[in-house]
Scaffold this active site. Structure first.
Site, PDB file in Angstrom:
ATOM      1  N   ASP A   1      10.182   5.325 -10.300  1.00 43.40           N
ATOM      2  CA  ASP A   1       9.853   5.749 -11.469  1.00 43.40           C
ATOM      3  C   ASP A   1      10.496   7.174 -11.744  1.00 43.40           C
ATOM      4  OD1 ASP A   1       8.215   3.492 -11.988  1.00 43.40           O
ATOM      5  OD2 ASP A   1       6.343   4.765 -12.116  1.00 43.40           O
TER       6      ASP A   1
ATOM      7  N   LYS B   1      -0.816  -4.201  -3.214  1.00 50.16           N
ATOM      8  CA  LYS B   1      -2.007  -3.752  -2.614  1.00 50.16           C
ATOM      9  C   LYS B   1      -2.088  -2.494  -3.162  1.00 50.16           C
ATOM     10  CE  LYS B   1      -5.061  -2.368   1.180  1.00 50.16           C
ATOM     11  NZ  LYS B   1      -5.030  -1.048   0.723  1.00 50.16           N
TER      12      LYS B   1
ATOM     13  N   SER C   1       0.701  -1.214  -0.189  1.00 50.96           N
ATOM     14  CA  SER C   1      -0.069  -0.085  -0.111  1.00 50.96           C
ATOM     15  C   SER C   1       0.811   1.128   0.026  1.00 50.96           C
ATOM     16  CB  SER C   1      -0.935  -0.011   1.074  1.00 50.96           C
ATOM     17  OG  SER C   1      -1.896   0.965   1.051  1.00 50.96           O
TER      18      SER C   1
END
Length: 492
Positions: free
Chosen positions: A355, A369, A344
């Site tokens: 990224d 999740k 999460s």
């Protein structure tokens, strides 16, 4: 129909054949057909099944369905869902009729509907749930970062309490509880038949008192008992120390104190090194997540611009979170450690830093999740729903749901054969939502590091194999140097 009639010029209406006029007037008097109301469906099910409902139980179902229809991630079949609820109610009533002793929590007015409704909600996804008024209060206390108990992040699996992760520096961690442990008994009493909240309530108690948990562990043949002394749990979400000129920061959860604690920890490490930190290790292993806003703020501490995460759903307004100026590490190298227990909010931080190529991720694929749960109150007397309302999307446009975040470097950890167990991830949960996209990375294609070798080439002893690789990587300056070297320089 009224709008249609009012749009016709009176001259045309009067000129129409009498039969058509009569039909239009008749239709105008009859309400348009509407979907069967929730209350009507419930009344029909009561009549068909013979299962009675109290006024409060009916209100819970009516309010719950209303919230589901307005906010749930995907369209739901109301009649099928309520049919599941009544099946659960009937099974509960049958079990109660056969029970010789009262069950734990029988005096709680909404226990019956809570068990049945949660059973039905589990058919939607693994995280949507009904919270009784007491459970709603418990959740808000946990989010605040201070509560009483053992220090376990838990969920329910096959009627038993499953440990997601022991919280750092708590009685449960010190007693040796591990992620994946299943708790079957509390002080000798079976947990079967209890709700999660009832089981958690049984485990809480006065600080200084002992509790005996009966535990099932995957790699251990027989159940065994663990005795833990309860304590006041004040979650310290961040712990930090220096490894020579490398800073090490462990974030164990994203409660409302996480970002403030992180900034204080990094500033303290920088002060101790007179501003000479060469790099930073951020440890997110076995971090079950927490508050979205805290994950966004933590990621923002190391980014100067760009997207951090966006959330998209069916009904709720999409949101996009971006970074502002300011990097706590001023461009110095960062390694983020993740594993199958990183979930999460921790996946948001790891994915955003990956990224943007702001950090190198090491470890193994994260939990996966990638769904957003929103707590929607139903009123003081009726509790709340924890609904899956949206999915997280990373800066590169993919959702981590069921796929997780894949590290840049896979660290192979050597363990005795009897300690090796296949990790469970989101994709393994019953009725787990499937992600819409994947980022294309696969663990099989990753560059690999040997944790044991990292330990051997460090001049100082480091018990943690993954951390040894992170320290060696930062000291040497990259993967190529680490892959070819036979010794890492002494810490400075």
């Amino acid at each position: 129909m009224h709008k249609f009639l009012s749009s016709l010029p009176m001259s045309r209406l009067l000129a129409a054949p009498a039969a058509i006029v009569a039909l239009l007037v008749l239709l105008a008097m009859v309400p348009q057909a509407a979907a069967t109301s929730t209350s009507a469906i419930i009344d029909n099910l009561v009549a068909e099944t013979g299962v009675p409902l109290s006024r409060d139980e009916q209100r819970v179902l009516e309010k719950g369905v209303d919230l589901l229809e307005k906010h749930y991630l995907r369209a739901i079949d109301v009649e099928a869902l309520l049919g599941e609820v009544f099946t659960g109610l009937r099974e509960h009533d049958k079990a109660e009729a056969e029970r010789t002793e009262p069950a734990v929590g029988d005096d709680e007015p909404l226990t019956r509907v809570a068990l049945a409704l949660n059973g039905a909600l589990q058919t939607l996804d693994a995280h949507t749930a009904y919270l009784t008024p007491e459970a709603e209060i418990d959740m808000r206390v946990r989010i605040s970062g201070e509560f009483g108990g053992l220090g376990l992040e838990v969920t329910m699996e096959d009627g038993l309490v499953k440990v997601v992760s022991p919280i750092d520096d708590t009685p449960a961690e010190r007693a040796g509880m591990q992620p994946g442990d299943l708790i079957s008994r509390v002080d000798g009493e079976s947990i079967k038949g209890m709700t999660l909240r009832q089981a958690v309530t049984r485990m809480r108690g006065l600080a200084g008192t002992d509790i005996r948990l009966t535990v099932r562990r995957q790699e251990v043949a027989d159940e065994f008992d663990v005795t833990i002394t309860r304590d006041r749990i004040r979650i310290r979400p961040v712990k930090a120390r220096a490894e020579g000129s490398i800073g090490y920061v462990r974030i164990s959860s994203f409660n409302q104190q996480a970002d403030m604690a992180l900034k204080a920890a990094v500033e303290q490490l920088e002060a101790e090194q007179n501003g000479g930190l060469r790099g930073l290790v951020i440890d997110l292993r076995n971090n079950p997540g927490g508050v979205l806003s805290q994950a966004v703020q933590v990621a923002d501490e190391f980014l100067d611009n760009g997207d951090i995460v966006s959330v998209r759903g069916r009904y709720r307004e999409d949101a996009r979170y971006t970074a502002g100026l300011g990097d706590l590490m001023r461009g110095k190298q960062i390694v983020v450690l993740i594993n199958s227990g990183s979930a999460s909010a921790s996946e948001i931080v790891a994915g955003a830093l990956k990224d943007h190529r702001r950090a190198t991720l090491m470890g193994s694929r994260s939990f996966g999740k990638g769904s957003v749960q929103t707590i929607l109150p139903m009123g003081r007397s009726y509790g709340a729903l924890r609904l899956t309302t949206q999915l997280y999307y990373m800066p590169n446009g993919y959702t981590i749901q069921a796929h997780g975040v894949v590290p840049d470097l896979y660290v192979e950890i050597e363990r005795p054969d009897d300690e090796i167990a296949a990790p469970r991830r989101e994709e393994d949960l019953d009725n787990a939502l499937k992600g819409e996209d994947e980022n294309g990375d696969t663990a099989s294609s990753l560059p690999k590091l040997s944790g044991k070798r990292c330990q051997e080439i460090l001049p100082e002893k480091q018990e943690d194999q993954m951390l040894a690789c992170a320290i060696a990587y930062l000291r040497l300056g990259g993967f190529e140097q680490l892959a070819t070297t036979t010794a890492v320089p002494v810490a400075q």
